[in-house]
Design a protein around this motif. Structure first.
Motif, PDB file in Angstrom:
ATOM      1  N   UNK A  90      10.247  -7.080  -4.524  1.00  0.00           N
ATOM      2  CA  UNK A  90      10.546  -6.237  -3.371  1.00  0.00           C
ATOM      3  C   UNK A  90       9.456  -5.209  -3.122  1.00  0.00           C
ATOM      4  N   UNK A  91       9.046  -4.512  -4.176  1.00  0.00           N
ATOM      5  CA  UNK A  91       7.979  -3.519  -4.031  1.00  0.00           C
ATOM      6  C   UNK A  91       6.676  -4.182  -3.585  1.00  0.00           C
ATOM      7  N   UNK A  92       6.348  -5.312  -4.211  1.00  0.00           N
ATOM      8  CA  UNK A  92       5.112  -6.017  -3.851  1.00  0.00           C
ATOM      9  C   UNK A  92       5.190  -6.511  -2.404  1.00  0.00           C
ATOM     10  N   UNK A 146       0.210   1.988  -3.662  1.00  0.00           N
ATOM     11  CA  UNK A 146      -0.042   2.272  -2.248  1.00  0.00           C
ATOM     12  C   UNK A 146      -1.267   3.175  -2.104  1.00  0.00           C
ATOM     13  N   UNK A 147      -1.348   4.171  -2.959  1.00  0.00           N
ATOM     14  CA  UNK A 147      -2.493   5.075  -2.927  1.00  0.00           C
ATOM     15  C   UNK A 147      -3.792   4.310  -3.175  1.00  0.00           C
ATOM     16  N   UNK A 148      -3.778   3.431  -4.173  1.00  0.00           N
ATOM     17  CA  UNK A 148      -4.959   2.611  -4.480  1.00  0.00           C
ATOM     18  C   UNK A 148      -5.325   1.702  -3.310  1.00  0.00           C
ATOM     19  N   UNK A 149      -4.302   1.223  -2.579  1.00  0.00           N
ATOM     20  CA  UNK A 149      -4.524   0.334  -1.439  1.00  0.00           C
ATOM     21  C   UNK A 149      -4.762   1.109  -0.134  1.00  0.00           C
ATOM     22  N   UNK A 150      -4.774   2.437  -0.242  1.00  0.00           N
ATOM     23  CA  UNK A 150      -4.949   3.329   0.923  1.00  0.00           C
ATOM     24  C   UNK A 150      -3.858   3.116   1.970  1.00  0.00           C
ATOM     25  N   UNK A 187       2.694  -5.443   0.536  1.00  0.00           N
ATOM     26  CA  UNK A 187       1.942  -6.502   1.214  1.00  0.00           C
ATOM     27  C   UNK A 187       2.091  -6.382   2.722  1.00  0.00           C
ATOM     28  N   UNK A 188       3.321  -6.183   3.186  1.00  0.00           N
ATOM     29  CA  UNK A 188       3.567  -6.021   4.622  1.00  0.00           C
ATOM     30  C   UNK A 188       2.817  -4.797   5.146  1.00  0.00           C
ATOM     31  N   UNK A 189       2.876  -3.689   4.403  1.00  0.00           N
ATOM     32  CA  UNK A 189       2.193  -2.465   4.833  1.00  0.00           C
ATOM     33  C   UNK A 189       0.689  -2.697   4.954  1.00  0.00           C
ATOM     34  N   UNK A 190       0.116  -3.382   3.994  1.00  0.00           N
ATOM     35  CA  UNK A 190      -1.324  -3.646   4.027  1.00  0.00           C
ATOM     36  C   UNK A 190      -1.675  -4.585   5.183  1.00  0.00           C
ATOM     37  N   UNK A 191      -0.885  -5.644   5.349  1.00  0.00           N
ATOM     38  CA  UNK A 191      -1.150  -6.611   6.421  1.00  0.00           C
ATOM     39  C   UNK A 191      -1.004  -5.999   7.805  1.00  0.00           C
ATOM     40  N   UNK A 192       0.011  -5.164   7.985  1.00  0.00           N
ATOM     41  CA  UNK A 192       0.300  -4.577   9.300  1.00  0.00           C
ATOM     42  C   UNK A 192      -0.377  -3.226   9.514  1.00  0.00           C
ATOM     43  N   UNK A 193      -1.153  -2.799   8.503  1.00  0.00           N
ATOM     44  CA  UNK A 193      -1.856  -1.510   8.581  1.00  0.00           C
ATOM     45  C   UNK A 193      -0.879  -0.380   8.920  1.00  0.00           C
ATOM     46  N   UNK A 194       0.203  -0.328   8.145  1.00  0.00           N
ATOM     47  CA  UNK A 194       1.216   0.697   8.366  1.00  0.00           C
ATOM     48  C   UNK A 194       1.558   1.366   7.039  1.00  0.00           C
ATOM     49  N   UNK A 195       2.482   2.294   7.077  1.00  0.00           N
ATOM     50  CA  UNK A 195       2.902   2.990   5.875  1.00  0.00           C
ATOM     51  C   UNK A 195       3.986   2.230   5.137  1.00  0.00           C
ATOM     52  N   UNK A 196       4.303   2.716   3.931  1.00  0.00           N
ATOM     53  CA  UNK A 196       5.369   2.133   3.128  1.00  0.00           C
ATOM     54  C   UNK A 196       6.343   3.241   2.734  1.00  0.00           C
ATOM     55  N   UNK A 197       7.621   2.888   2.684  1.00  0.00           N
ATOM     56  CA  UNK A 197       8.647   3.841   2.261  1.00  0.00           C
ATOM     57  C   UNK A 197       9.286   3.272   0.996  1.00  0.00           C
ATOM     58  N   UNK A 228      -0.589  -9.120  -9.306  1.00  0.00           N
ATOM     59  CA  UNK A 228      -1.433  -9.199 -10.515  1.00  0.00           C
ATOM     60  C   UNK A 228      -1.991  -7.844 -10.899  1.00  0.00           C
ATOM     61  N   UNK A 229      -2.340  -7.014  -9.902  1.00  0.00           N
ATOM     62  CA  UNK A 229      -2.895  -5.691 -10.175  1.00  0.00           C
ATOM     63  C   UNK A 229      -1.828  -4.662 -10.539  1.00  0.00           C
ATOM     64  N   UNK A 230      -0.560  -5.001 -10.329  1.00  0.00           N
ATOM     65  CA  UNK A 230       0.557  -4.080 -10.584  1.00  0.00           C
ATOM     66  C   UNK A 230       1.704  -4.818 -11.246  1.00  0.00           C
TER      67      UNK A 230
END
Length: 167
Positions: free
Chosen positions: A83-85, A109-113, A89-99, A75-77
């Motif tokens: 696929x991107x979402x 990603x920047x907005x979501x830190x 989502x996985x990166x945010x849930x697992x507290x990891x980076x995204x490629x 909704x915010x993007x």
């Protein structure tokens, strides 16, 4: 120390496709052995393109809170695809980076830190990790572009300059 040198990363299909196009999925898998995550949405996109990524741990978003986060990010993007979402989502849930190579996904990603990188970052990391030479990285990038991957001329020029000067 390179951003990609440690920790897990959720990957988007566009980066996988870049490496697949030039027969370099093995390099991607070697660099991230045991550290690569792919959402079910990303894996579906790859399957539609007849691409397999056996080195990534599949993560299915199914719990109510996982799907709620997916919906909130979507909704915010609104321009982002599933696929991107899913990767975010996985990166945010697992507290990891995204490629991902998608500029809108990287802004999200920047907005979501969430730390973010893309194909060029992976190639740079491969050089830093002594898996390939700087010249090989430039050659792989040129092959990707010839095979249909798109990078802005400015990004390509900056990458060539940075990678070849550091070598």
């Amino acid at each position: 120390m390179h951003l990609l040198s440690s920790g897990q990363f959720s990957i988007d299909s566009n980066v996988v496709a870049d490496f697949f196009l030039v027969g370099k999925l093995d390099l991607l898998c070697e660099l991230f052995q045991g550290r690569l995550l792919a959402s079910d949405f990303v894996l579906n996109e790859l399957e539609e393109a007849s691409i397999k990524l056996p080195c990534a741990d599949a993560v299915t978003l199914s719990a109510e809170e996982e799907l709620a986060l997916f919906d909130a990010i979507r909704k915010n993007n609104p321009p982002l695809g599933a696929g991107e979402v899913g990767a975010l989502t996985i990166a945010k849930l697992r507290k990891c980076g995204v490629i991902t190579n998608d500029s809108r996904a990287r802004r999200a990603a920047e907005e979501l830190r969430i730390p973010a990188s893309g194909t060029l970052g992976v190639l740079e990391y491969a050089v830093d990790a002594d898996r390939i030479s700087a010249e090989e990285a430039v050659s792989i990038l040129e092959q990707m572009i010839q095979a249909g991957a798109w990078f802005s001329d400015e990004l390509v020029r900056m990458f060539r300059t940075r990678i070849l000067e550091d070598d």
